[in-house]
Enzyme design. Structure first.
Site, short mmCIF file in Angstrom:
data_model
loop_
_atom_site.label_atom_id
_atom_site.label_comp_id
_atom_site.label_asym_id
_atom_site.label_seq_id
_atom_site.Cartn_x
_atom_site.Cartn_y
_atom_site.Cartn_z
N LYS A 112 0.83 -1.21 0.00
CA LYS A 112 0.00 0.00 0.00
C LYS A 112 0.86 1.26 0.00
O LYS A 112 0.45 2.28 -0.55
CB LYS A 112 -0.95 0.00 1.19
CG LYS A 112 -1.86 -1.24 1.26
CD LYS A 112 -2.60 -1.50 -0.03
CE LYS A 112 -2.76 -3.00 -0.27
NZ LYS A 112 -3.18 -3.34 -1.63
N GLU A 169 -3.12 7.59 7.79
CA GLU A 169 -3.90 8.47 6.91
C GLU A 169 -4.89 9.26 7.75
O GLU A 169 -5.38 8.76 8.77
CB GLU A 169 -4.76 7.65 5.94
CG GLU A 169 -4.04 7.03 4.80
CD GLU A 169 -4.98 6.21 3.91
OE1 GLU A 169 -6.18 6.12 4.22
OE2 GLU A 169 -4.49 5.66 2.94
N HIS A 214 -15.96 -5.43 5.53
CA HIS A 214 -15.05 -5.27 4.39
C HIS A 214 -15.25 -6.30 3.29
O HIS A 214 -14.39 -6.50 2.45
CB HIS A 214 -13.59 -5.23 4.85
CG HIS A 214 -13.37 -4.13 5.84
ND1 HIS A 214 -13.59 -2.81 5.54
CD2 HIS A 214 -13.02 -4.16 7.15
CE1 HIS A 214 -13.37 -2.07 6.61
NE2 HIS A 214 -13.02 -2.86 7.61
N ARG A 236 -6.44 -7.49 -10.71
CA ARG A 236 -7.12 -8.73 -11.13
C ARG A 236 -8.47 -8.39 -11.73
O ARG A 236 -8.94 -7.25 -11.63
CB ARG A 236 -7.35 -9.60 -9.90
CG ARG A 236 -8.23 -8.89 -8.88
CD ARG A 236 -8.74 -9.76 -7.76
NE ARG A 236 -9.69 -9.01 -6.94
CZ ARG A 236 -9.37 -8.28 -5.87
NH1 ARG A 236 -8.12 -8.21 -5.47
NH2 ARG A 236 -10.32 -7.63 -5.22
C1 MV4 Z 1 -10.42 4.44 5.04
C2 MV4 Z 1 -11.65 4.90 5.55
C3 MV4 Z 1 -11.70 6.21 5.97
N1 MV4 Z 1 -10.61 7.00 5.90
N2 MV4 Z 1 -9.36 5.26 4.98
C4 MV4 Z 1 -11.59 -0.15 4.61
C5 MV4 Z 1 -10.93 -1.21 3.81
C6 MV4 Z 1 -9.74 -0.61 3.20
N3 MV4 Z 1 -9.61 -1.00 1.83
C7 MV4 Z 1 -9.91 0.85 3.35
N4 MV4 Z 1 -11.02 1.06 4.24
C8 MV4 Z 1 -11.29 2.32 4.68
N5 MV4 Z 1 -10.26 3.18 4.61
C9 MV4 Z 1 -9.47 6.50 5.42
N6 MV4 Z 1 -8.39 7.30 5.38
C10 MV4 Z 1 -12.71 4.01 5.61
C11 MV4 Z 1 -12.54 2.72 5.20
C12 MV4 Z 1 -13.69 1.86 5.33
C13 MV4 Z 1 -14.32 1.31 4.22
C14 MV4 Z 1 -13.87 1.54 2.94
C15 MV4 Z 1 -14.50 0.98 1.86
C16 MV4 Z 1 -15.62 0.20 2.06
C17 MV4 Z 1 -16.09 -0.05 3.33
C18 MV4 Z 1 -15.45 0.50 4.41
C19 MV4 Z 1 -15.94 0.26 5.69
C20 MV4 Z 1 -15.30 0.80 6.75
C21 MV4 Z 1 -14.16 1.59 6.59
#
Ligand code: MV4
Length: 510
Positions: free
Chosen positions: A116, A200, A235, A293
């Site tokens: 990442k 972040e 997730h 993918r």
């Molecule tokens: C975040 C976020 C809020 N702020 N990053 C969750 C999985 C990962 N791929 C990234 N995720 C998140 N990152 C920042 N800076 C909120 C999430 C997140 C989320 C993102 C996409 C779909 C569902 C989610 C559920 C909870 C938190």
């Protein structure tokens, strides 16, 4: 064009790839584990090679066995599907070294996006906006404290090797930082064998919107628009749509251009997906990660653009130029997909393996069902329990919901529990129908549903499910301890570990 392709996967995605092979007059070769000898994908292929016993570490993840199977059957290329070996750059190298074609991006692009922090660095270098934060791993708690103050709480701690929420912590105040830092570190070490973290600023109530990109080996790169993937549970995506209910052509073009820039910057080829967080109020978007993918939810893009993504993957891997230019891509109507799982929505989505003893699959206008099962299929405990992806297309979002509702009501599966009842309620939910949701939708919807179903808010049954999941998880850990599982295998033991850890569940596609 290739004459023969080996498909290094199982279930619905193996079936989907076999169908693309048939359309291209390519002979499909299946691989299967001992548990899958009677599976649909084996029956549909021209040839099938057993690659080992049921556990995926001993079969679908065994790189030498997969490559041997391709050699033995004289296949010229390997399609990895999603999950298993799909994002394993060492596998892609091994395929290339064996003189075969890996149907996917160059291993170097996979490596950049696999971490990442290097992915964030690549985005910054390409001029793509990222969530404010670090592009290097944190060297200490003290550094994390200093940077959290600098960016301002709330912040997110994330695993450099992560994705899918593993090793991720939301930190709202300074006094929570130490324990979040320690916990995220040990979770990341356990899951990825790499405990490095980055930080972040947290985006509040974001939408998760991703852009499908496609690149060929002649320097052409296009985007095929967005998929709205905010409806997730731990997730795991539950419902995906194309276009996003936001349906903003200006935003689509901006995000699409950003995704194309990033793909170009890493010399990407084939199908890829660039994930963004979108702040609904401002419509600011931030790069999250890139998935190298074909994704589970690709059918909604296919239904709206009319482009066969798997066919395109194969032809690009064979060296052909993309069949479409950016100006030819059109989005028509609206599509929504439900991931139908062998899980019990009334018991904390506990897995429900077993034999399907009655099956009525919906058809009719605007309905597509990508399935890996038929009547009498056995849903195994060994693999991800996705049974089928039910997708609806309509001229408008409203029409696609109407058709999806009709199809969900027609769909009948007996012998195992499925998530169909959960979807039948979602498509009748006001917030879903309005399309004004964010990544918190499932949690709000589940509370509403629990109250409607039982008359009381609460989590009855959850504790028992968690204990049972924990037992099963530790049994599996013990069984696997002689053979350290790869990330993909850890992920395929999916939710067991996720439930034990109490929150983050990994993306089953990985
Ligand atoms: C975040 C976020 C809020 N702020 N990053 C969750 C999985 C990962 N791929 C990234 N995720 C998140 N990152 C920042 N800076 C909120 C999430 C997140 C989320 C993102 C996409 C779909 C569902 C989610 C559920 C909870 C938190």
């Amino acid at each position: 064009m290739f004459k023969k392709i080996l498909i290094a996967n199982r279930g619905e995605i193996a079936v989907r790839i076999i169908r693309a092979c048939r359309d291209l007059n390519i002979s499909p070769v299946a691989v299967y584990s001992e548990a899958d000898a009677e599976s649909v994908h084996v029956g549909l292929a021209d040839e099938a090679v057993c690659v080992g016993p049921a556990p995926s570490v001993e079969s679908y993840l065994r790189i030498p066995a997969i490559i041997d199977a391709a050699r033995k059957t004289s296949a010229e290329a390997i399609h990895p599907g999603y999950g298993f070996l799909a994002e394993n750059a060492d596998f892609a190298d091994a395929v290339n070294e064996a003189g075969l074609v890996f149907i996917g991006p160059p291993p170097e692009a996979m490596r950049i996006m696999g971490s990442k922090t290097t992915a964030r660095r690549a985005a910054v270098d390409a001029g793509v906006p990222i969530v404010p934060g670090t592009v290097e791993a944190l060297s200490s708690l003290a550094e994390a404290e200093r940077l959290a103050e600098q960016f301002g709480y709330p912040v997110m701690l994330k695993a450099s090797a992560g994705g899918g929420g593993k090793g991720m912590r939301l930190v709202t105040t300074a006094k929570e930082l130490r324990s979040a830092f320690d916990n995220a570190k040990s979770e990341a070490a356990g899951a990825f064998g790499d405990d490095s973290l980055y930080l972040e600023k947290a985006v509040e109530r974001p939408r998760h919107i991703e852009i499908q990109v496609f690149a060929d080996t002649h320097g052409n790169v296009v985007h095929l628009g967005e998929r709205e993937c905010s409806i997730q549970r731990r997730h795991q995506k539950v419902i995906e749509e194309c276009p996003s209910p936001i349906d903003d052509p200006t935003l689509r073009e901006k995000m699409g251009d950003a995704a194309v820039k990033l793909a170009r910057a890493v010399n990407y080829t084939g199908a890829g997906t660039v994930e963004f967080l979108v702040a609904d109020a401002t419509r600011d978007f931030y790069f999250l990660e890139m998935n190298t993918r074909l994704q589970v939810e690709h059918p909604v893009t296919e239904l709206v653009t009319g482009i066969d993504l798997v066919r395109e993957q194969i032809s690009v891997a064979a060296g052909a130029p993309l069949s479409i230019a950016q100006e030819d891509v059109q989005w028509r109507g609206h599509s929504i997909e439900c991931r139908v799982y062998a899980e019990d929505p009334e018991n904390n989505f506990f897995p429900s393996p077993g034999r399907i003893n009655y099956l009525q699959v919906p058809f009719g206008p605007g309905i597509r069902d990508d399935s890996g099962v038929i009547l009498n299929s056995e849903v195994s405990i060994h693999y991800d329990p996705l049974i089928s992806k039910l997708a609806a297309w309509g001229n408008t979002r409203e029409e696609s919901i109407d058709r999806l509702r009709r199809a969900l009501d027609e769909y009948e599966i007996s012998g195992i529990k499925t998530t169909l009842p959960f979807f039948r309620d979602i498509v009748r939910d006001e917030e879903f129908i309005a399309g004004r949701f964010d990544t918190g939708f499932i949690s709000r919807f589940s509370s509403r549903r629990e109250i409607k179903r039982t008359g009381v808010p609460g989590t009855a049954g959850q504790d028992i499910a968690i204990i049972a999941a924990a037992l099963s998880y530790f049994q599996q850990q013990r069984a696997a301890s002689t053979n350290r599982p790869s990330i993909a295998e850890v992920e395929s033991r999916w939710k067991m570990s996720g439930r034990v850890l109490g929150r983050q569940i990994q993306n089953r596609e990985r």
